[in-house]
Design an enzyme around this catalytic site. Structure first.
Site, PDB file in Angstrom:
ATOM      1  N   HIS A   8      30.073  44.389  39.288  1.00 33.55           N
ATOM      2  CA  HIS A   8      29.078  43.590  40.005  1.00 33.55           C
ATOM      3  C   HIS A   8      29.472  43.391  41.466  1.00 33.55           C
ATOM      4  O   HIS A   8      30.654  43.356  41.799  1.00 33.55           O
ATOM      5  CB  HIS A   8      28.784  42.266  39.292  1.00 33.55           C
ATOM      6  CG  HIS A   8      29.959  41.334  39.140  1.00 33.55           C
ATOM      7  ND1 HIS A   8      30.307  40.420  40.104  1.00 33.55           N
ATOM      8  CD2 HIS A   8      30.842  41.160  38.125  1.00 33.55           C
ATOM      9  CE1 HIS A   8      31.355  39.719  39.682  1.00 33.55           C
ATOM     10  NE2 HIS A   8      31.706  40.151  38.490  1.00 33.55           N
ATOM     11  N   ASP A  17      28.386  40.794  43.467  1.00 28.81           N
ATOM     12  CA  ASP A  17      28.458  39.416  43.958  1.00 28.81           C
ATOM     13  C   ASP A  17      29.784  38.755  43.599  1.00 28.81           C
ATOM     14  O   ASP A  17      30.526  39.239  42.734  1.00 28.81           O
ATOM     15  CB  ASP A  17      27.300  38.581  43.391  1.00 28.81           C
ATOM     16  CG  ASP A  17      27.355  38.447  41.867  1.00 28.81           C
ATOM     17  OD1 ASP A  17      27.642  39.457  41.192  1.00 28.81           O
ATOM     18  OD2 ASP A  17      27.124  37.332  41.361  1.00 28.81           O
ATOM     19  N   ASP A  68      37.528  39.861  41.366  1.00 23.98           N
ATOM     20  CA  ASP A  68      36.359  39.754  40.485  1.00 23.98           C
ATOM     21  C   ASP A  68      35.123  39.863  41.369  1.00 23.98           C
ATOM     22  O   ASP A  68      34.700  38.880  41.936  1.00 23.98           O
ATOM     23  CB  ASP A  68      36.406  38.414  39.736  1.00 23.98           C
ATOM     24  CG  ASP A  68      35.183  38.185  38.875  1.00 23.98           C
ATOM     25  OD1 ASP A  68      34.425  39.131  38.657  1.00 23.98           O
ATOM     26  OD2 ASP A  68      34.992  37.033  38.433  1.00 23.98           O
ATOM     27  N   GLU A 127      25.715  38.620  39.008  1.00 18.87           N
ATOM     28  CA  GLU A 127      26.370  38.555  37.691  1.00 18.87           C
ATOM     29  C   GLU A 127      26.912  37.155  37.445  1.00 18.87           C
ATOM     30  O   GLU A 127      26.895  36.654  36.317  1.00 18.87           O
ATOM     31  CB  GLU A 127      27.509  39.588  37.624  1.00 18.87           C
ATOM     32  CG  GLU A 127      28.109  39.768  36.231  1.00 18.87           C
ATOM     33  CD  GLU A 127      29.234  38.801  35.906  1.00 18.87           C
ATOM     34  OE1 GLU A 127      29.634  38.738  34.730  1.00 18.87           O
ATOM     35  OE2 GLU A 127      29.719  38.087  36.822  1.00 18.87           O
ATOM     36  N   GLU A 128      27.383  36.541  38.529  1.00 15.39           N
ATOM     37  CA  GLU A 128      27.999  35.207  38.397  1.00 15.39           C
ATOM     38  C   GLU A 128      26.970  34.123  38.107  1.00 15.39           C
ATOM     39  O   GLU A 128      27.328  32.971  37.887  1.00 15.39           O
ATOM     40  CB  GLU A 128      28.786  34.866  39.671  1.00 15.39           C
ATOM     41  CG  GLU A 128      29.901  35.858  40.023  1.00 15.39           C
ATOM     42  CD  GLU A 128      31.076  35.815  39.056  1.00 15.39           C
ATOM     43  OE1 GLU A 128      31.014  35.078  38.056  1.00 15.39           O
ATOM     44  OE2 GLU A 128      32.049  36.544  39.317  1.00 15.39           O
ATOM     45  N   ASP A 138      35.279  44.676  34.523  1.00 15.85           N
ATOM     46  CA  ASP A 138      35.025  43.290  34.917  1.00 15.85           C
ATOM     47  C   ASP A 138      35.590  42.268  33.942  1.00 15.85           C
ATOM     48  O   ASP A 138      34.960  41.251  33.690  1.00 15.85           O
ATOM     49  CB  ASP A 138      33.501  43.084  35.076  1.00 15.85           C
ATOM     50  CG  ASP A 138      33.174  41.713  35.639  1.00 15.85           C
ATOM     51  OD1 ASP A 138      34.003  41.151  36.377  1.00 15.85           O
ATOM     52  OD2 ASP A 138      32.084  41.200  35.346  1.00 15.85           O
ATOM     53  N   HIS A 196      37.769  33.152  40.032  1.00 17.24           N
ATOM     54  CA  HIS A 196      36.932  31.983  40.383  1.00 17.24           C
ATOM     55  C   HIS A 196      37.770  30.841  40.969  1.00 17.24           C
ATOM     56  O   HIS A 196      37.256  29.739  41.148  1.00 17.24           O
ATOM     57  CB  HIS A 196      36.108  31.462  39.191  1.00 17.24           C
ATOM     58  CG  HIS A 196      35.110  32.464  38.687  1.00 17.24           C
ATOM     59  ND1 HIS A 196      34.123  32.144  37.787  1.00 17.24           N
ATOM     60  CD2 HIS A 196      34.932  33.768  38.975  1.00 17.24           C
ATOM     61  CE1 HIS A 196      33.397  33.221  37.523  1.00 17.24           C
ATOM     62  NE2 HIS A 196      33.879  34.219  38.235  1.00 17.24           N
TER      63      HIS A 196
HETATM   64 ZN   LIG Z   1      33.156  39.334  37.182  1.00 21.85          ZN
END
Ligand SMILES: [Zn+2]
Length: 375
Positions: free
Chosen positions: A74, A76, A108, A141-142, A166, A347
């Site tokens: 992804h 984003d 990520d 995706e997030e 991922d 994150h």
């Molecule tokens: Zn991810």
């Protein structure tokens, strides 16, 4: 795999700010990279649905061997992601890439994107037979898989094995099991009345919802199944018996039949509470995405394992409680599974990835391409 080139590409992609809904600049960089690798790049029409400034990127390159393989990641990231500066440090973790500490790193999922591009580039340079290669890079995706959730079956390669880079977990780990996800929408219709003057004329939708929810089995239902009521709203004022109350719930399970049982129990709880009070409810369930359920003897897992072992990495089958783009891709007919990339503390501003893991990710993409060039 060229280590310096991989690290430079990672650094360049990480420096592009691409929070969810603002992936356009990242998408342009990926488009340029893929065109340089001989891909035909298209963007789907999902932007309208997701609200992103760009669609999902879908790219294809015809090979000279019979097989076909797809890779996905992804575009984003979560925030804070403005002005990410990659630091390379050596400490007790070994040699790692991390941020300056005031932002995430965005390994990520830019580690995944980097590995896909470098793996393809070095296989092209090697000059051997290549399968058809598809690259699917999603937006948002997030945001509960908004981007992949907006993909259309007609735009993605049906039946093709797809590796989504991922997951946390070391390179070599394969997410063989991930739950299906169902969302429940309930709107309870009672009858309004003045709460002080004639409460007996009313049917409180709020009380019906409360009874229904109290009667539901929620939380961790078994080792593979969870359920939750996450949103509720209703009512206007304390002096009015509320005629409307709505709530949203979900259930997930690694086993679809267990999810069906949980759905039934939750639906029955609402129906019973309504009957008891003389209320009515509109109940709808949506399958957000199906489960990933791969056995070690499944062809895609066997092939992944072969490629992993060819890289000198150790294969590990893992299960997760969360959904991923692979779930949505499966729902559209793509045979997708998720691979661990080594991203750690994702994150968080302490996010990092070992240099060796990033390089191993690129080597694994190479090995997978070689694996699929044979058939
Ligand atoms: Zn991810």
């Amino acid at each position: 795999m060229d280590a310096n080139r991989t690290l430079a590409l990672f650094e360049r992609l990480v420096e592009i700010e691409s929070p969810s809904w603002h992936e356009a600049e990242m998408a342009r960089a990926c488009e340029a990279e893929l065109q340089d690798l001989g891909f035909t790049v298209t963007f789907d029409g999902s932007a309208e649905q997701t609200g992103s400034d760009v669609g999902n990127l879908i790219a294809h390159r015809s090979g000279n061997a019979d097989g076909a393989v797809a890779f996905s990641a992804h575009m984003d990231t979560v925030k804070p992601c403005a002005g990410i500066c990659v630091m390379r440090v050596e400490d007790e973790r070994g040699e790692v890439l991390c941020s300056g500490g005031d932002t995430i790193l965005s390994a990520d999922d830019k580690a995944g994107v980097t590995a896909i591009f470098e793996g393809i580039r070095s296989m092209l340079e090697a000059g051997g037979p290549l399968p058809d290669v598809w690259v699917i890079l999603t937006t948002c995706e997030e945001q509960s898989l908004l981007g992949s959730g907006a993909l259309k079956a007609a735009d993605v390669p049906q039946g093709v094995d797809c590796f989504v880079l991922d997951a946390d977990g070391a390179p070599g780990s394969v997410v063989c099991n991930a739950p299906c996800h169902h969302t429940m929408d309930v709107a309870i219709c009672g009858k309004s009345a003045h709460a002080g003057v004639e409460p007996e004329a009313g049917v409180s939708a709020i009380q019906v919802a409360a009874r229904a929810i109290a009667d539901m089995q929620l939380g961790r239902l078994d080792g593979a199944t969870t359920a939750n009521v996450g949103v509720i709203e209703g009512g206007v004022a304390t002096n009015i018996v509320a005629d409307a109350c709505s709530f949203q719930a979900e259930c997930r399970s690694l086993f679809p039949e267990r999810a069906d049982e949980a759905k039934r129990q939750m639906t029955d709880a609402v129906t019973r509470a309504c009957e008891r009070a003389g209320a009515h409810a509109d109940i709808s369930w949506t399958l957000d995405y199906p489960e990933v359920a791969c056995a070690e003897e499944d062809a895609i897992v066997r092939r992944a394992k072969r490629a992993i072992e060819a890289c000198g990495l150790s294969f590990q089958a893992v299960r997760t409680g969360g959904g991923a783009d692979a779930n949505c891709l499966r729902g559209l007919g793509v045979n997708a599974i998720t691979l661990g990339t080594g991203m750690a503390n994702f994150h968080a501003t302490t996010e990092y990835i070992k240099v060796q893991d990033l390089l191993d990710d690129a080597r694994l993409v190479e090995a997978l391409i070689a694996e699929y060039a044979g058939s």
